[in-house]
Design a protein around this motif. Structure first.
Motif, PDB file in Angstrom:
ATOM      1  N   MET A 103       0.828  -1.204   0.000  1.00 56.91           N
ATOM      2  CA  MET A 103       0.000   0.000   0.000  1.00 56.91           C
ATOM      3  C   MET A 103       0.867   1.261   0.000  1.00 56.91           C
ATOM      4  O   MET A 103       0.547   2.253  -0.667  1.00 56.91           O
ATOM      5  N   LEU A 104       1.981   1.247   0.720  1.00 52.23           N
ATOM      6  CA  LEU A 104       2.887   2.386   0.758  1.00 52.23           C
ATOM      7  C   LEU A 104       3.439   2.672  -0.637  1.00 52.23           C
ATOM      8  O   LEU A 104       3.460   3.824  -1.098  1.00 52.23           O
ATOM      9  N   ILE A 105       3.882   1.630  -1.349  1.00 52.88           N
ATOM     10  CA  ILE A 105       4.425   1.803  -2.688  1.00 52.88           C
ATOM     11  C   ILE A 105       3.312   2.174  -3.665  1.00 52.88           C
ATOM     12  O   ILE A 105       3.513   2.967  -4.589  1.00 52.88           O
ATOM     13  N   PHE A 106       2.115   1.609  -3.471  1.00 54.37           N
ATOM     14  CA  PHE A 106       0.960   1.959  -4.308  1.00 54.37           C
ATOM     15  C   PHE A 106       0.660   3.454  -4.214  1.00 54.37           C
ATOM     16  O   PHE A 106       0.464   4.129  -5.232  1.00 54.37           O
ATOM     17  N   LEU A 107       0.631   3.987  -3.005  1.00 53.15           N
ATOM     18  CA  LEU A 107       0.335   5.410  -2.819  1.00 53.15           C
ATOM     19  C   LEU A 107       1.444   6.278  -3.404  1.00 53.15           C
ATOM     20  O   LEU A 107       1.182   7.374  -3.913  1.00 53.15           O
ATOM     21  N   GLU A 163      12.398   5.004  -6.235  1.00 53.85           N
ATOM     22  CA  GLU A 163      11.438   3.957  -5.856  1.00 53.85           C
ATOM     23  C   GLU A 163      11.362   2.888  -6.945  1.00 53.85           C
ATOM     24  O   GLU A 163      11.409   1.693  -6.659  1.00 53.85           O
ATOM     25  N   PHE A 164      11.229   3.351  -8.189  1.00 48.01           N
ATOM     26  CA  PHE A 164      10.966   2.427  -9.288  1.00 48.01           C
ATOM     27  C   PHE A 164      12.230   1.711  -9.753  1.00 48.01           C
ATOM     28  O   PHE A 164      12.212   0.517 -10.056  1.00 48.01           O
ATOM     29  N   ILE A 170       6.589  -8.074  -5.840  1.00 45.74           N
ATOM     30  CA  ILE A 170       5.238  -7.518  -5.760  1.00 45.74           C
ATOM     31  C   ILE A 170       5.258  -5.998  -5.677  1.00 45.74           C
ATOM     32  O   ILE A 170       4.253  -5.350  -6.011  1.00 45.74           O
ATOM     33  N   LEU A 171       6.383  -5.406  -5.243  1.00 43.77           N
ATOM     34  CA  LEU A 171       6.465  -3.952  -5.180  1.00 43.77           C
ATOM     35  C   LEU A 171       6.348  -3.333  -6.565  1.00 43.77           C
ATOM     36  O   LEU A 171       5.830  -2.230  -6.722  1.00 43.77           O
ATOM     37  N   LEU A 172       6.839  -4.045  -7.587  1.00 46.70           N
ATOM     38  CA  LEU A 172       6.688  -3.574  -8.954  1.00 46.70           C
ATOM     39  C   LEU A 172       5.213  -3.499  -9.326  1.00 46.70           C
ATOM     40  O   LEU A 172       4.757  -2.529  -9.946  1.00 46.70           O
ATOM     41  N   GLY A 173       4.449  -4.508  -8.936  1.00 46.21           N
ATOM     42  CA  GLY A 173       3.015  -4.505  -9.189  1.00 46.21           C
ATOM     43  C   GLY A 173       2.303  -3.407  -8.438  1.00 46.21           C
ATOM     44  O   GLY A 173       1.392  -2.758  -8.967  1.00 46.21           O
TER      45      GLY A 173
END
Length: 403
Positions: free
Chosen positions: A67-71, A157-158, A239-242
């Protein structure tokens, strides 16, 4: 203590953390994440021993990281990071990766290049999800400086997520590249769908269920997130990439289909993330922090300040050299400090390294500890530099000849 008791204490720490941050803010602005991690360390096995992680806690913690990476992905605005700023950000991160891999291999202490990849990749990360709230609270997120921080931070991040997928997957580089290409194609298809005009009923359903039990938009956001996480997992990618891709796609969907409701939907998703999942992740990070391994070894304790310095050298030096020329010296220094702030991906990468037996627990603790200090120190100093820039600009506007 049983699993339910541990979860209660973890959430109690999540509630206590903002109270502590608020109480101390009159003297010092300390990022909330610091209190969350420190309370986790206090409750964890190396201090009080009241909380121990279990499967349900680990699952929720992983969702919190996602959720942190999504935001962070959602916050990325393409129209503000394109062009020359984006090119400079890409080159700054690639130079940082080369530096990180070289220095990480030198520090591998017999672990070779593979161990150096874990350390070096962690050194190239930026805690965009941690610094964006700081910039937002300071009113800097919409400024030119904020857009440059966002561009540099997005690559921080990416980029490491891509590097992890390529270098830490255990597959041949060609196979990893092919899987990444497949993920990119599927993500591009999702982006094209997000950009297509939606039928009137779509925005109508969002509007009608926005304040009802239906919550169509929020459920759609969660579906997009778990779908991209599942896609990354199926392809054998992190999964962080997703999660990051899901954030980008969600922004396009909401701003294209229901721009008037997008901020309300985001506030609901942030409430779910920052109110539950994200603080749980940071508290659990503290619980799992190997304090004993850090304090028991002389080398590991010496590595902590060294890693803190290396964040500035590996990540900060290329940012300083490639920062847009319209930024003044103090803004460039502040940009270096914000860009060198690291923690979430450091935790993710070191956790993976410990699980694979490539990184020692003490070294992982030193890296995470350095990340914690970076989150505590770098943004505070960066904000002070930005305050001076704003004061100087205000003085010029006001005609103060002393400037």
């Amino acid at each position: 203590m049983d699993h339910s008791g541990s979860l209660v204490l973890i959430m109690a720490a999540a509630v206590l953390a903002p109270l502590l941050a608020y109480g101390i803010s009159r003297w010092l602005a300390v990022p909330l994440v610091i209190f969350e991690i420190l309370l986790g360390i206090l409750l964890g096995p190396d201090v009080l021993g009241w909380v121990h992680t279990a499967e349900v806690v680990d699952v929720l913690s992983n969702l919190g990281l996602a959720m942190l990476i999504f935001l962070a992905g959602y916050e990325l605005e393409f129209d503000r990071v394109r062009g020359d700023t984006l090119k400079r950000s890409v080159w700054a991160w690639l130079i940082a990766l080369a530096l990180g891999l070289g220095i990480g291999t030198l520090l591998a202490h017999g672990g070779g290049f593979e161990k150096g990849v874990y350390v070096g990749t962690a050194l190239t990360s930026t805690a965009l999800g941690a610094i964006l709230p700081v910039l937002r609270d300071a009113g800097d997120l919409g400024s030119r400086f904020g857009s440059v921080v966002m561009a540099m931070g997005a690559l921080g991040e990416f980029g490491p997520i891509i590097a992890m997928a390529l270098l830490l997957s255990g597959r041949a580089p060609g196979q990893s590249a092919a899987l990444l290409a497949a993920f990119a194609v599927l993500t591009a298809v999702a982006v094209l769908w997000a950009l297509r005009p939606k039928p009137p009923w779509f925005s109508n359903v969002i509007a009608k269920t926005l304040h009802s039990s239906g919550q169509f938009a929020v459920r759609l956001v969660v579906l997009l997130l778990v779908s991209m996480l599942a896609l990354a997992q199926v392809l054998g990618l992190d999964i962080l990439l997703g999660a990051f891709a899901a954030g980008l796609i969600t922004r396009l969907v909401l701003h294209g289909a229901a721009p008037e409701a997008s901020e309300t939907v985001l506030s609901k998703v942030e409430a779910m993330g920052f109110g539950f999942l994200v603080p749980l992740f940071f508290v659990v990070t503290g619980v799992e922090f190997d304090l004993e391994a850090l304090l028991s070894g002389g080398r590991e304790l010496l590595l902590l300040p060294l890693f803190l310095l290396l964040f500035l050298v590996v990540r900060g030096l290329p940012i300083w050299l490639l920062a847009p020329r319209d930024l003044g010296r103090r803004d460039r220094s502040a940009l270096v400090l914000f860009g060198s702030t690291a923690l979430p991906l450091v935790v993710a990468i070191t956790t993976l390294g410990v699980e694979d037996g490539k990184v020692d627990p003490g070294e992982a603790a030193a890296l995470v500890g350095a990340g914690m200090l970076s989150v505590l120190v770098f943004p505070l100093v960066g904000l002070r530099l930005r305050d001076r820039v704003r004061a100087r600009e205000g003085g010029r506007i006001g005609g103060d000849e002393s400037w």
